[in-house]
Design a protein around this motif. Sequence first.
Motif, PDB file in Angstrom:
ATOM      1  N   PRO B 239       1.209  -0.968  -0.185  1.00 55.90           N
ATOM      2  CA  PRO B 239       0.076   0.074   0.066  1.00 55.90           C
ATOM      3  C   PRO B 239       1.018   1.183   0.145  1.00 55.90           C
ATOM      4  O   PRO B 239       2.223   1.505   0.632  1.00 55.90           O
ATOM      5  N   PHE B 253      -5.956   3.958   8.403  1.00 57.63           N
ATOM      6  CA  PHE B 253      -5.136   2.583   7.809  1.00 57.63           C
ATOM      7  C   PHE B 253      -5.104   2.263   6.224  1.00 57.63           C
ATOM      8  O   PHE B 253      -5.794   3.554   5.615  1.00 57.63           O
ATOM      9  N   SER B 254      -4.800   1.371   5.866  1.00 57.32           N
ATOM     10  CA  SER B 254      -4.538   1.454   4.230  1.00 57.32           C
ATOM     11  C   SER B 254      -6.021   0.767   4.071  1.00 57.32           C
ATOM     12  O   SER B 254      -6.324  -0.021   4.714  1.00 57.32           O
ATOM     13  N   ASN B 256      -6.144  -1.187   2.077  1.00 57.91           N
ATOM     14  CA  ASN B 256      -5.550  -3.295   2.703  1.00 57.91           C
ATOM     15  C   ASN B 256      -6.035  -3.911   3.317  1.00 57.91           C
ATOM     16  O   ASN B 256      -6.642  -4.459   3.561  1.00 57.91           O
ATOM     17  N   GLU B 257      -5.777  -2.932   4.469  1.00 53.76           N
ATOM     18  CA  GLU B 257      -5.138  -3.424   5.816  1.00 53.76           C
ATOM     19  C   GLU B 257      -6.585  -3.206   6.200  1.00 53.76           C
ATOM     20  O   GLU B 257      -7.982  -4.436   7.229  1.00 53.76           O
ATOM     21  N   THR B 260      -8.768  -6.329   4.037  1.00 48.23           N
ATOM     22  CA  THR B 260      -7.837  -8.195   4.274  1.00 48.23           C
ATOM     23  C   THR B 260      -9.100  -8.151   5.817  1.00 48.23           C
ATOM     24  O   THR B 260      -9.266  -9.354   6.084  1.00 48.23           O
ATOM     25  N   ARG B 261      -9.040  -7.101   6.583  1.00 46.65           N
ATOM     26  CA  ARG B 261      -9.746  -7.593   8.317  1.00 46.65           C
ATOM     27  C   ARG B 261     -11.030  -8.204   7.726  1.00 46.65           C
ATOM     28  O   ARG B 261     -11.709  -8.778   8.061  1.00 46.65           O
TER      29      ARG B 261
END
Lengths: 292, 467
Positions: B239, B253-254, B256-257, B260-261
């Motif tokens: 990211p 947050f990105s 992606n994070e 993904t979570r």
Amino acid sequence: MYKIVEKKDLAPNIVSMDILAPRVANSAQPGQFVIVIVDEAGERIPLTICNYDKEKGTVNIVIQAMGSSTKKIAALNEGDYLKDFVGPLGRPSDYVNADIEEVKKQRVLFVAGGVGAAPVYPQARWFHEHGIGVDVIIGAKTKELIILEDEMREVAANVYIATDDGSYGFNGMVTGLMEELIVNQGKEYDLVVAIGPMIMMKFVCLLTKKLGIKTIVSLNPIMVDGTGMCGACRVTVGNETKFACVDGPEFDGHLVDFDEALKRLAQYREEELELAKRGEEKTCTCQHGGAN
Amino acid sequence: MDRFKRVPISVQDPKERITNFDEVCLGYTEEEAMAEAKRCLNCKHHPCVGNCPVNIHIPRFIKHIAEGEFEEAAHVLAEQTALPAVCGRVCPQEEQCEKVCVLGIKGEPVSIGKLERFAADWARQHNINLAKTKEKNGFKVAVVGSGPAGITCAGDLAKEGYDVTIFEALHEPGGVLVYGIPEFRLPKETVVKPEIENLKKLGVKIETNVIVGRTVTIDSLLNEEGFHAVFIGSGAGLPKFMGIAGENLNGVFSANEFLTRNNLMKAFREDYDTPIKVGSRVAVIGGGNVAMDAARTALRLGAEVWIVYRRTEKELPARVEEVHHAKEEGIKFEFLTNPIEIIGNEDGWVKSIRCQRMELGEPDESGRRRPVPIIGSEFEIEVDTVIMALGTSPNPLIPATTSGLDINNKKCIVVDENGQTSREGVFAGGDVVTGSATVILAMGAGKKAAKGIDKYIKEKYGEKAEA
Ligand SMILES: Cc1cc2nc3c(=O)[nH]c(=O)nc-3n(C[C@H](O)[C@H](O)[C@H](O)COP(=O)(O)OP(=O)(O)OC[C@H]3O[C@@H](n4cnc5c(N)ncnc54)[C@H](O)[C@@H]3O)c2cc1C
Ligand SMILES: Cc1cc2nc3c(=O)[nH]c(=O)nc-3n(C[C@H](O)[C@H](O)[C@H](O)COP(=O)(O)OP(=O)(O)OC[C@H]3O[C@@H](n4cnc5c(N)ncnc54)[C@H](O)[C@@H]3O)c2cc1C
Ligand code: SF4
Ligand code: SF4
Ligand code: FES
């Protein structure tokens, strides 16, 4: 699925497990970590690689049961399986790839806080195997939480113990013992490696900065993937943002912004408490019920 | 029936769908699909085919649908694509096949994507076996990454008789299809998993939890594990952040994070352990598919959401359908706006985001007019969460641990026209070569590399491996 081939209790709420994971064992080096998922619903939990046996294909981890996930892992027994086990992650410790003659000139002090003794042990052993004797401080709240003392004595030149309540060894924190050794007894070190709770590493670094001793720390921020994909593990080191999972986990402790790192560790506290409650409701009738 | 009008497709009502993670678009019924398929003119020169990166024979599969021959339609799709149910859902169709549809000149183009999805879903629901493989040839190929590029390359090689093993870093195969794109656009259990199962039916082995560059290396795969060739389809997963003050505050947050979570770790479900922080007011920075997905996910988790984008609506890189859905659901857009600082409270949590208004100036390298700040236009939006969706780049791990693998200045792996890298026997394709692009382009690259690998191995070792 990854089999737990051996389990040992090291102290209340601290267990050691050997996991069958030949690919990880084959590539592991000191300083690296793994990520474990206990079951289908589990989180990705980072744990330091404490030891590995390439022949048996096993990797040793030491878990302190703190919240719901680590309790779930610690509650498993020999013969049980972990759903996922991935690694080795992170960069190996610097000395692994450094010129060994240079490494030999260094006088090294390891400072292990609590469960941090587990990741310090293979490092001390690595030095021992390369003919270098290191000093080790193991600190914990109280005597029964001191782990791996005998093992450490076999590989280190000197092992010193500190307990917060004075029940064993030096009466006080590891930083107090460091001052005793370095300032009062005049011991000299070129390098300090500190592994333990974030708050301990912060205070060790404040002290060694004052004493002018280079210090390496192993950071344990919140992580998700552990491969550089999410940025959850961001830490500020020397005014730059680093991803601890790929740029670390070991960093020059004097450059780390510990206050930010400590705040970031608390990010999911509410959710963790919520989860812990749920976990207790779910497991209250169960016999091994986790450690508490 | 008006030939120039599309048969409408049913979607979940916006008020309803923002409270769940079920799929937004419900798909055509058999009757609707046949009616829509009948609109196709079956053009001789079929321009649509040339604009599909994997050249699906569009008029042929559509004709089968028009005649109610759904199984045959699925077989036509299977000739060219391993993931029709996925592409029918997430391809930027309006930019590709549908853009050049002859019907589009006077009216609405044929809903090619929706028909593709229909045929693929039908085949899956009716357990049609589309797997056809040749006899095993004894050659071993390793595929790194299980996103669309890796899946396609592995599938094509398995069909040719190769012994293929996919190595995936995460615990679940699928790449962005599982960790990035949310349930409400691409259901995991009903759409993605069956596509992966099909791959296994072709004989492809998948080893999850193997990070190439850490657990094993490209060199060890080639030299120690006896693979004859390697395909790298490791995507562009790293990211980007903006580099503005306050980005490491709690609550930033990105995408992606965040995704993904929610998607991979299933944080939206009560019975899963991974936590997610949403807050009550969320700013998502960026304007691509990733930004839309993050915004609509945050909305479904209960937040009020703003998308902050520095250009105008016209330049939004996201698919039109997704922007439309986002607006229907109540996402607010702040166009011509750029964040300059994230402001925190004394405990280190996000309190607000300071922005600057922009205006469009001269065109830049991409041909789009460059946004320039308007002096004195700073203002704050009060939010407790900021999600950065600014794009991603390839992870440097594999190039850093593989000798002789060239990358360009964007950290992308360089390949020739056969998909081969600077290292003999090592091929690559997908986002790791192009930077973040699309599912179908990644699949096209996987296909091309499969051909390149087939040619390379047979030229070097002959038709069959020695036993
Ligand atoms: C690289 C790395 C290596 C690690 N090695 C080990 C190891 O060898 N052995 C071991 O027992 N633990 C290790 N940890 C810490 C371990 O991952 C956390 O204890 C675990 O994630 C907490 O999960 P939980 O659900 O049990 O607790 P939670 O419910 O998530 O948290 C319980 C308590 O622990 C605190 N906490 C949360 N995350 C962390 C963290 N990352 N570090 C410290 N405290 C945290 C919370 O603030 C809370 O007070 C490591 C972490 C990292 C990043
Ligand atoms: C949120 C989001 C929404 C999107 N929406 C759309 C859309 O609507 N339409 C569209 O066409 N495209 C969309 N895209 C883009 C599209 O998903 C990507 O272009 C496509 O997935 C690229 O495929 P790939 O196979 O190259 O890589 P990926 O799908 O990224 O897969 C790469 C895989 O390799 C694995 N990997 C990485 N490094 C290693 C390693 N060292 N060892 C082993 N495995 C490794 C990764 O874990 C991953 O599983 C979206 C992307 C995102 C993030
Ligand atoms: S794969 Fe994409 S471009 Fe090709 S026909 Fe399907 S929707 Fe169109
Ligand atoms: S261009 Fe449109 S009408 Fe012509 S064959 Fe393709 S889909 Fe059918
Ligand atoms: S844990 Fe995701 S980038 Fe480090």
